[in-house]
Design a protein around this motif. Structure first.
Motif, PDB file in Angstrom:
ATOM      1  N   ILE C  38       0.863  -1.176   0.000  1.00 46.39           N
ATOM      2  CA  ILE C  38       0.000   0.000   0.000  1.00 46.39           C
ATOM      3  C   ILE C  38       0.897   1.222   0.000  1.00 46.39           C
ATOM      4  O   ILE C  38       1.694   1.426   0.912  1.00 46.39           O
ATOM      5  CB  ILE C  38      -0.917   0.020   1.239  1.00 46.39           C
ATOM      6  CG1 ILE C  38      -1.702  -1.285   1.339  1.00 46.39           C
ATOM      7  CG2 ILE C  38      -1.869   1.214   1.171  1.00 46.39           C
ATOM      8  CD1 ILE C  38      -2.564  -1.386   2.578  1.00 46.39           C
ATOM      9  N   LYS C  46      -3.161   5.199   4.613  1.00 47.76           N
ATOM     10  CA  LYS C  46      -2.543   3.883   4.431  1.00 47.76           C
ATOM     11  C   LYS C  46      -2.462   3.102   5.744  1.00 47.76           C
ATOM     12  O   LYS C  46      -2.931   1.961   5.841  1.00 47.76           O
ATOM     13  CB  LYS C  46      -1.119   4.002   3.877  1.00 47.76           C
ATOM     14  CG  LYS C  46      -0.933   4.982   2.772  1.00 47.76           C
ATOM     15  CD  LYS C  46       0.452   4.821   2.167  1.00 47.76           C
ATOM     16  CE  LYS C  46       1.576   5.255   3.095  1.00 47.76           C
ATOM     17  NZ  LYS C  46       1.577   6.695   3.321  1.00 47.76           N
ATOM     18  N   GLU C 233      -4.865   0.516  -8.617  1.00 51.03           N
ATOM     19  CA  GLU C 233      -4.256  -0.711  -8.131  1.00 51.03           C
ATOM     20  C   GLU C 233      -3.931  -1.623  -9.284  1.00 51.03           C
ATOM     21  O   GLU C 233      -4.529  -1.508 -10.372  1.00 51.03           O
ATOM     22  CB  GLU C 233      -5.159  -1.413  -7.117  1.00 51.03           C
ATOM     23  CG  GLU C 233      -6.455  -1.932  -7.684  1.00 51.03           C
ATOM     24  CD  GLU C 233      -7.252  -2.672  -6.611  1.00 51.03           C
ATOM     25  OE1 GLU C 233      -8.268  -2.139  -6.163  1.00 51.03           O
ATOM     26  OE2 GLU C 233      -6.832  -3.785  -6.229  1.00 51.03           O
TER      27      GLU C 233
END
Lengths: 216, 215, 260
Positions: C38, C46, C233
């Motif tokens: 992350i 995060k 992502e």
């Protein structure tokens, strides 16, 4: 009941004046001696031992005992002092021992480099102390000094033992004359706590004003 | 004066014993109350932590002299009659508890919260985390200031003389009124107090070093 | 890829700190064997996301399921209520956590740090626990340090002990909260090596990190967060080579400038 209690507060407040006067005088009287003791740590062996002995005695024995020793010893020195003066003197000698620790720590907290820089810029030892070290040290020491003043106010209640009419003595007198020790002593306690709180408040105010000037 | 001193010895001895026992009892009571108060201070419930906080701040500014007067002379007013010894212990206990509460609270707060989280993640129950992670570290942190406060209470025990307890300071007064030698008894007593304080200090250093090696 | 089972699943995760919304609706699936990094700027949420997976921070909305069980909250007919401590510890059991500041217990030796949970929680007798402990320490290269105290160790060594401590209780997934951020630069490598070896063994790992090199080479998935949301992502190499979003592009640019 209210009638008797209305007599109590003026008496207590009258005693409060003595309490504050004695405490403040002791604090101020003790300060120069404390400074001497703090600096003595940097001196020769004799000076260091003498100050260590002084500190050990005045910090390691009860204040009441110190009070009584000073009170009864003074006549031997040919001094016939009023109880309130003797009491203030004893408290001053005591607070000097505790204040010296505060001063020592405060002075140590200033980086050695600042003294060296001052030396290189031609300042004398005295000038460095007054203009560089003392102002900064004062800011650092302020909370501890407020604490010591608060302790002095509490400890001053012992001077009632040698018949000084401070707030504690007044409370005793009032308790005896009104036959209501509970209310009288509780009121006196509240007053002592209030004084402590006021001192804390003053300390915070001074801290804030000093902080404004530095802008760090 | 020497023969006078020797005949006074039993008085000094009894005064010393009283000072030692009343101080010990007062310290023990103070610590006990202090632990409970410290736990209350850490409570998230305001109606528990706030009154305790007020009590701690109150006892900070209260002179022991008046606390003792309140208990010993004020107590009978509502039916509480204590002898000087018990009144002294209770007074010392209530007076000193606030400081111990602060010492214990600060000691436990000083243990990093992350270490407790690590313990949680590794499955330790809150009780296990307290016993194995918080308590050992808090003990080492609270010992030096606790010894300091214990020493303070020993010195403060001299105030118990004002409620007629026959501890060292009172004994000095008694002897001086009998012998008319005023300074010697108080100096003797000062020396005795000083000896107690020094011993406690040494004990404190020794314990600190021992805990440091372990911890 | 062979059939992938879900280790941790996150749906609509929300978290507020007073007025501020720190997590603004996160959906994420972490599969067994994943090594997920992350990344994102400070304040992007995060660490809060990672800590929410272990319920070290209580989330306010959405749900997190750890190996099939919801963590932190229990659904009742009357609504949601907090899980009890025992149940929470049970759901957390398959998770291991490594913290930015290591959080070793300073009053115990290294081996005691590693074996305490085995002995107290898992009921393993001392001798067997020590055997496992020493094996874990050996795994991270610190077998010789078993009887030392944490304060005599360097930061990198402390973090490796922390990893060994988490591994000793045989977790199914490991969470790393900025594991190298508190380390001097020359000590970062030894910790990343241990983490790479773990990844190669197939451990499921979720790592909050600023180490882009590690993310690029050791992770199979990267999640870029900003403002409490997942912005992008995917697999690290294609994502870094061709970022789809402006924000990721800017983020990578500042990193490249610093790395040079």
């Amino acid at each position: 009941m209210d009638k008797t209690l209305s007599v109590v507060w003026p008496a207590l407040l009258d005693g409060l004046v003595t309490t504050v006067a004695v405490s403040l005088s002791a604090l101020v009287l003790g300060a120069p001696l404390a400074l001497l003791l703090a600096v003595a740590g940097r001196g020769g062996r004799l000076l260091r031992s003498a100050s260590a002995l002084y500190l050990s005695f005045w910090r390691g024995t009860p204040i009441l005992v110190q009070l009584l020793i000073v009170f009864y010893f003074l006549p031997f020195l040919g001094l016939q002092l009023e109880p309130v003066v003797a009491a203030t003197l004893a408290l001053a000698l005591n607070t000097a021992a505790f204040q010296s620790e505060i001063y020592r720590a405060g002075l140590q907290a200033i980086p050695k480099g600042e003294r060296e820089a001052a030396k290189m810029l031609g300042f004398s030892g005295c000038q460095t102390f007054l203009r560089i070290e003392a102002p900064q040290a004062f800011r650092i020491m302020l909370p501890a000094l407020v604490g010591e003043m608060q302790a002095l106010v509490k400890n001053s209640s012992l001077v009632s033992v040698i018949a000084v009419t401070d707030m504690a003595r007044r409370a005793q007198q009032m308790a005896a004359s009104t036959f209501r020790p509970l209310e009288v002593y509780a009121s006196a306690l509240v007053l002592y706590v209030a004084v402590g709180a006021v001192l804390a408040g003053i300390g915070l105010l001074i801290e804030r004003r000093l902080a404004k000037g530095v802008g760090r | 004066m020497t023969s006078g001193f020797l005949s006074d010895l039993p008085l000094y001895a009894s005064g010393l014993l009283t000072t030692l026992t009343v101080s010990l009892a007062g310290i023990a009571l103070s610590v006990g109350i202090g632990i409970v108060l410290a736990a209350a201070l850490r409570s998230p419930l305001l109606y528990i932590s706030l009154p305790v906080r007020l009590y701690v701040e109150f006892t900070r500014g209260a002179p022991l002299t008046l606390v003792l007067f309140l208990i010993y002379y004020g107590g009978p007013q509502f039916g509480l009659v204590l002898n000087p010894y018990v009144a002294g212990v209770v007074g010392l206990g209530l007076y000193g508890a606030g400081t111990f509460a602060e010492i214990f609270r600060a000691g436990f707060n000083a243990v990093p919260k992350g270490e407790i989280e690590a313990a949680d993640m590794l499955g330790l129950t809150p009780g296990q985390a307290f016993r194995h992670i918080e308590l050992p570290q808090a003990l080492g942190l609270t010992l030096p200031p606790s010894i300091g406060q214990a020493i303070n209470l020993v010195k403060e025990s001299s105030v118990l003389s004002v409620i007629t307890l026959a501890e060292l300071t009172k004994v000095a007064g008694t002897i001086s009124s009998i012998t008319f030698a005023v300074v010697t008894p108080y100096l003797t007593v000062a020396l005795l107090y000083w000896a107690i304080v020094e011993s406690l200090s040494r004990l404190g250093f020794y314990l600190e070093r021992r805990l440091a090696v372990k911890g | 890829m062979a059939e992938r089972t879900t280790a941790i699943s996150v749906r609509g995760l929300e978290k507020h700190f007073g007025e501020k919304t720190v997590l603004n609706g996160i959906d994420l699936d972490i599969h067994n064997g994943d090594v997920l990094c992350i990344i994102g700027p400070s304040g992007s949420g995060k660490s809060t996301l990672l800590r929410s997976l272990a319920f070290l921070d209580a989330y306010d909305g959405g749900d997190v399921h750890v190996f099939g069980r919801m963590i932190g909250w229990r659904e009742t007919p009357l609504g949601r209520e907090r899980m009890g401590a025992k149940e929470l510890a049970d759901v957390r059991r398959p998770l291991g956590m490594v913290f930015q500041h290591f959080h070793l217990w300073p009053h115990m030796s290294v081996i005691d740090n590693v074996t305490l949970s085995l002995r107290l929680v898992h009921g393993v007798p001392r001798a067997e626990a020590e055997e496992t402990g020493r094996a874990m320490l050996d795994k991270v290269g610190l077998a010789a340090f078993a009887d030392r105290r944490p304060d005599s160790l360097s930061g990198g060594q402390k973090q490796r002990v922390a990893i060994a401590r988490a591994l000793a209780v045989k977790p199914k997934a490991m969470l790393f909260d900025e594991p190298t951020s508190a380390l001097d630069p020359e000590l970062v490598g030894e910790v990343l090596s241990v983490m790479k070896a773990l990844a190669a063994e197939g451990m499921t790992m979720v790592i909050v990190t600023h180490e882009m090199g590690f993310a690029a080479h050791a992770a199979n998935r990267v999640v870029f967060m900003d403002g409490g949301k997942i912005v992008e992502e995917g697999a690290p190499q294609p994502m870094f080579a061709a970022p789809k979003s402006e924000r990721l592009s800017q983020f990578l640019q500042t990193w490249r400038e610093r790395a040079l």
